[in-house]
Write an enzyme that holds these catalytic residues in place. Structure first.
Site, PDB file in Angstrom:
ATOM      1  N   GLY A  41       0.827  -1.197   0.000  1.00  0.00           N
ATOM      2  CA  GLY A  41       0.000   0.000   0.000  1.00  0.00           C
ATOM      3  C   GLY A  41       0.865   1.253   0.000  1.00  0.00           C
ATOM      4  CG  LEU A  44      -2.309   9.995   3.698  1.00  0.00           C
ATOM      5  CD1 LEU A  44      -3.402  10.635   4.531  1.00  0.00           C
ATOM      6  CD2 LEU A  44      -1.276  11.028   3.299  1.00  0.00           C
ATOM      7  CG  HIS A 267     -18.936  11.383   5.276  1.00  0.00           C
ATOM      8  ND1 HIS A 267     -19.669  12.507   5.027  1.00  0.00           N
ATOM      9  CD2 HIS A 267     -17.690  11.807   5.598  1.00  0.00           C
ATOM     10  CE1 HIS A 267     -18.897  13.568   5.199  1.00  0.00           C
ATOM     11  NE2 HIS A 267     -17.692  13.175   5.543  1.00  0.00           N
ATOM     12  CB  SER A 285     -15.401  18.259   2.301  1.00  0.00           C
ATOM     13  OG  SER A 285     -14.833  18.577   3.551  1.00  0.00           O
ATOM     14  NE  ARG A 338     -16.680  12.697   8.916  1.00  0.00           N
ATOM     15  CZ  ARG A 338     -15.536  12.497   8.288  1.00  0.00           C
ATOM     16  NH1 ARG A 338     -15.038  11.280   8.173  1.00  0.00           N
ATOM     17  NH2 ARG A 338     -14.880  13.507   7.763  1.00  0.00           N
ATOM     18  CD  GLU A 435     -10.339   3.157   5.681  1.00  0.00           C
ATOM     19  OE1 GLU A 435      -9.762   3.879   4.834  1.00  0.00           O
ATOM     20  OE2 GLU A 435     -11.530   2.803   5.565  1.00  0.00           O
ATOM     21  NE  ARG A 445     -11.955   8.289   9.617  1.00  0.00           N
ATOM     22  CZ  ARG A 445     -12.176   9.408   8.917  1.00  0.00           C
ATOM     23  NH1 ARG A 445     -11.772  10.574   9.372  1.00  0.00           N
ATOM     24  NH2 ARG A 445     -12.822   9.343   7.768  1.00  0.00           N
TER      25      ARG A 445
END
Lengths: 651, 252
Positions: A41, A44, A267, A285, A338, A435, A445
């Site tokens: 992967g 990030l 979300h 967003s 969320r 993740e 989260r």
């Protein structure tokens, strides 16, 4: 039953990480050259870990299924990244970021990990700025911040609506530098097919080259999975089309426990579903909730008229609009976390107030009229211009003129492979970052925390903890996969699995089966779960899995590029993981964070936790095909924080 | 929003692998919703091909929200199709008419060899980045983020350049297959910021040398790349790249 050892260091919460680093084992520079690390992967977590470990002198091999490491789906994160800098002088601190994250996660995350996350958050901002990440700035030249859900301070750093892109390109630039220097071997368009375990330790992986179809083995002293989340099990999600659970699932089948699979994040602000061929859902967003007000009509007949197209949203006067988040949660208003915002949207649409003309009438408004009246169109354009443009391209409506239509969508997996404080799974030598692990977000989260966690794991946690593991591995010579039976066996198993897929030769496409799995998951393992529904889901997933293996069709050959084969391989794993998610959701007789069991809620519809019986991490051990997995419990102890019921109604 | 269904013919470049010769194949498609995205239309076509036991069309795509840079496609003579400031994955079928023939080709450039059908190899872009597209800092030991104030205008202009998604539309559009817009976006972003300024000349020199080595052509200032760039990267960055490159040469 194995007892899970989370290896939390001694000391007060704020001393633990410092204590760990002070006493851990290190690998000296000349030995680092002799040690190989595989990282799967390049998001990030993966890219930052690969770059950091290579800078330290380890030999790194980095793999991704995309054509370039810069494509990893971290790139799509829009809103921002949290840090406890307190540049705004609004009362932020490491403790407060830690507290908000634990509370936001509904008291289902491990305290020590979350505190460490908050501690290193500031270093991430420094690191990114040093790399040239162009965060938004004030006129005085200093960094700007915005607010995000679940917090009463402004601690979110951002680069327009493309923060994930900029942070990923920063990590990618560090990765590229190390590739150029010869410290990292990069393998794009190569997918991991299995983990290889030798004498109880992870020692490598088997891969498939997606261009040639070639199956190969790679050795390493330690393996890191930074392979992202699994919400594409729902077919429709905000994840990239290729995002998948296969690396994690294969590791699970080799002995890595899977923790809290039922915890997924829905979300609240994605563009609603529009048609049967829809391939993915596009997120708008969370930062939009700073200036947008969420509402549905107060009167059902207005909602009906909007769905029929006989009324427009702007025809509804303010007094007939129900700003239901502001009504229910006065202290946080539109900036509730969320899970709370998503559930509230479902509550309204379930009662017939949805505004979108799709089969399920699922949709609510996010309205910028009030912010435009207050601040002017220019300010809103500067803040969200690219998001508004994206919305207009997709929906063909101008959000400056008419409210955005939004609805909750699958977005993120809080669950993942179980890891200890060192991010090591239950397979020694197999580490899991970002993740793909379960560790920091509990049952929900907070916004702008995924980027923080991915980079914390990769830049500032793994470089320490992997060394501690490798310190006594320096005497292990590099293995040649061709000479080791463990690698050969793993390769043969992979080839057999592929042959089995290719030889089904049925009549149904991979996508058509995946869509059906997605519907089962969304309807029965989605936003509102019940005992009966989950039991049905388990039966239906089993049946679908059987159908897949009897009737999937994969044209072409396995010895060349074959996109249908790639998708089939991933779906085969989703069809197993989906069942585990339902099993986990069924066993957890409480509601917490993203996991809402309809039997367990307050009369006002708030989630009802059961701390006496469920304040633990549920880590599942694979016991074989069609066999009930074993549950292992890691009890969660809160020493630095007082456990309360989550309240976003009053401050 | 008025949704309707249209019938179209899709003329697609099919090529078995890098070594084979390719040809155009035509496929009629009916009842495509104008609300679906271009790639959802391709999904429908592929679903149909699988049903007919034919190999589906290979094309690169991933995020489907215009940011990962993986999708490509030359559609009716335009990189990323007829709409402006969008990638192929953000293009919607409402931009096409009932009865239209849509021609789809891969990026065509010596720097981007075809892998299969519409999928090309853009690893040359990664190699250019590896030659200098970074600030040479290791993890840790960096100053506080607010220790280096940066004028807002500079940060914004750096962000404009940093918005590049590395899709390769500029190369595919350029008659010389030049990668100057791509290279200049990174050089410009980092040259505008104090963190990147220190090695700006060296960076420009190394990235340009790698670009030349990999067979990308020269820039002749036609500006076609800027028009087709889905992120609106400005030609002005090429001017800044030339400046940095000249600086490097003068210093030698």
């Amino acid at each position: 039953m194995t007892k899970l050892n989370s290896k939390i260091p001694e000391g007060q919460i704020h001393e633990k990480w410092a204590n760990y680093k002070a006493h851990q084992n290190l690998v000296n520079p000349s030995n680092k050259r002799k040690i190989d690390i595989i990282i799967v992967g390049t998001g990030l977590a993966g890219a930052s870990a690969a770059a950091s470990l290579a800078e330290m002198g380890f030999k790194v091999k980095n793999f991704c299924y995309q054509d370039s490491p810069r494509r990893a789906h971290s790139i799509a994160a829009q809103g921002g990244i949290n840090a406890a800098k307190n540049y705004q002088n609004d009362g932020d601190s490491i403790y407060r970021l830690f507290y908000d994250t634990i509370k936001g996660g509904d008291y289902r995350a491990r305290e020590a990990n979350v505190y460490r996350l908050a501690e290193v958050s500031n270093d991430i901002i420094d690191q990114s700025v040093a790399q040239g990440v162009p965060f938004a700035r004030e006129y005085g030249g200093l960094l700007d911040n915005r607010s995000f859900g679940g917090a009463q301070v402004s601690r979110t750093f951002y680069a327009r609506g493309q923060t994930g892109q900029q942070l990923l390109l920063g990590a990618y630039s560090a990765l590229s530098r190390q590739i150029g220097l010869g410290n990292i071997e990069m393998y794009p368009r190569v997918e991991m097919m299995d983990v290889v375990v030798v004498d109880g330790r992870a020692r490598g992986i088997v891969t498939r080259n997606l261009v040639t179809g070639k199956i190969e083995s790679h050795f390493a002293h330690a393996v890191v999975l930074a392979t992202g989340g699994y919400v594409n099990v729902y077919y429709l999600s905000t994840n990239a089309m290729g995002s998948n659970s296969s690396a994690a699932w294969k590791a699970h089948k080799k002995g890595a426990y899977f923790a809290n699979p039922a915890y997924v994040q829905i979300h609240p602000t994605a563009i609603p579903v529009h048609g049967e061929f829809q391939s993915k859902l596009t997120l708008m967003s969370e930062s939009l909730r700073n200036d947008g007000r969420i509402w549905v009509p107060k009167k059902k007949e207005d909602a009906e008229a909007i769905r029929q197209g006989t009324k427009k949203p702007n025809d509804i006067p303010d007094e007939d609009r129900d700003f239901y988040l502001e009504r229910r949660y006065p202290a946080f208003g539109n900036l509730v976390p969320r899970d709370v915002a998503s559930r509230a949207a479902k509550e309204r649409t379930d009662h017939g107030f949805g505004i979108e003309n799709n089969p399920t009438k699922e949709g609510v408004y996010l309205d910028f009229k009030y912010a435009i009246d207050r601040l002017g169109k220019g300010v809103i354009e500067a803040r969200y211009g690219n998001l508004f443009q994206m919305y207009e391209k997709i929906v063909d409506q101008d959000p400056y003129q008419t409210p955005m239509k939004i609805f909750p969508a699958l977005h993120y997996a809080m669950g993942g492979l179980w890891v200890d404080y060192e991010l090591q799974s239950t397979i020694p030598g197999l580490f899991v970052a970002g993740e793909a692990n379960f560790s920091d977000h509990g049952a929900n989260r907070l916004g702008a925390s995924a980027l923080m966690q991915g980079l914390a794991d990769g830049y500032f946690v793994l470089p320490y903890t992997i060394q501690n593991y490798l310190a006594d591995q320096i005497g292990v010579a590099r293995m040649k996969p061709s000479e080791r039976p463990e690698f050969k066996e793993a390769e043969e198993a992979v080839k057999a699995h592929i042959n089995k897929l290719m030889s089904v030769k049925g009549t149904e496409s991979v996508d058509s089966i995946h869509r059906r799995l997605g519907l089962v998951m969304w309807n029965k393992v989605g936003m509102g779960r019940t005992e009966a529904g989950l039991k049905e889901a388990i039966t239906e997933i089993k049946a679908l899995r059987k159908e897949f293996w009897a009737n999937v069709r994969i044209p072409g050959s396995a010895d060349a590029m074959n996109v249908e084969l790639e998708k089939a391989n991933r779906l085969a794993d989703f069809l197993e993981l989906g069942e585990l998610m339902a099993i986990d959701a069924l066993h957890r007789n409480e509601s917490c964070g993203g996991h809402l069991r309809e039997e367990y809620q307050t009369p006002e519809g708030e989630a009802l936790r059961d701390d006496n019986n469920f304040m633990y991490v549920g880590a599942w051990e694979y016991k074989g095909e069609n066999t009930q997995p074993d549950l292992h419990k890691e009890e969660l102890k809160y020493e630095a924080i007082e456990v309360k019921s989550r309240n976003y109604k009053t401050a | 929003m008025s949704s309707k269904n249209i019938n179209i013919t899709v003329k697609v470049w099919r090529q078995q692998d890098a070594k084979s010769k390719g040809i155009f194949e035509s496929y009629p498609l009916s009842n495509i919703s104008t609300d679906s995205s271009f790639l959802e239309m391709m999904d429908v076509l592929n679903e149909k091909l699988v049903t007919e036991n034919q190999e589906p069309i290979a094309f690169d795509h991933d995020c489907r929200e215009g940011i990962c840079g993986m999708c490509s496609l030359f559609i009716n003579g335009h990189a990323h199709g007829p709409d402006s400031l969008v990638t192929t994955c953000q293009l919607h079928m409402r931009k096409f008419n009932d009865g239209q023939t849509i021609t789809i080709e891969p990026w065509r450039s010596g720097g981007f060899p075809v892998i299969k059908d519409l999928m090309v190899d853009r690893s040359a872009f990664d190699k250019i980045m590896q030659a200098g597209g970074f600030v040479s800092v290791n993890t840790g030991g960096v100053p506080d983020a607010n220790a280096i104030p940066i004028a807002q205008a500079d940060a914004e202009e750096a962000m404009d350049a940093a918005a590049c998604i590395g899709c390769g539309a500029c190369v595919a559009t350029c008659k010389n297959s030049s990668a100057m817009l791509f290279v200049s976006a990174k050089v410009s972003q980092l040259a505008l910021l104090p963190q990147g300024k220190i090695e700006a000349a060296r960076r420009a020199k190394n990235m340009v040398a790698k670009m030349d080595e990999l067979g990308f052509g020269n820039c002749s200032n036609t500006g076609a790349c800027e028009v087709e760039c889905p992120k609106g990267i400005s030609l002005a960055h090429i001017a800044r790249l030339n400046r940095e490159f000249l600086c490097a040469k003068v210093k030698e």
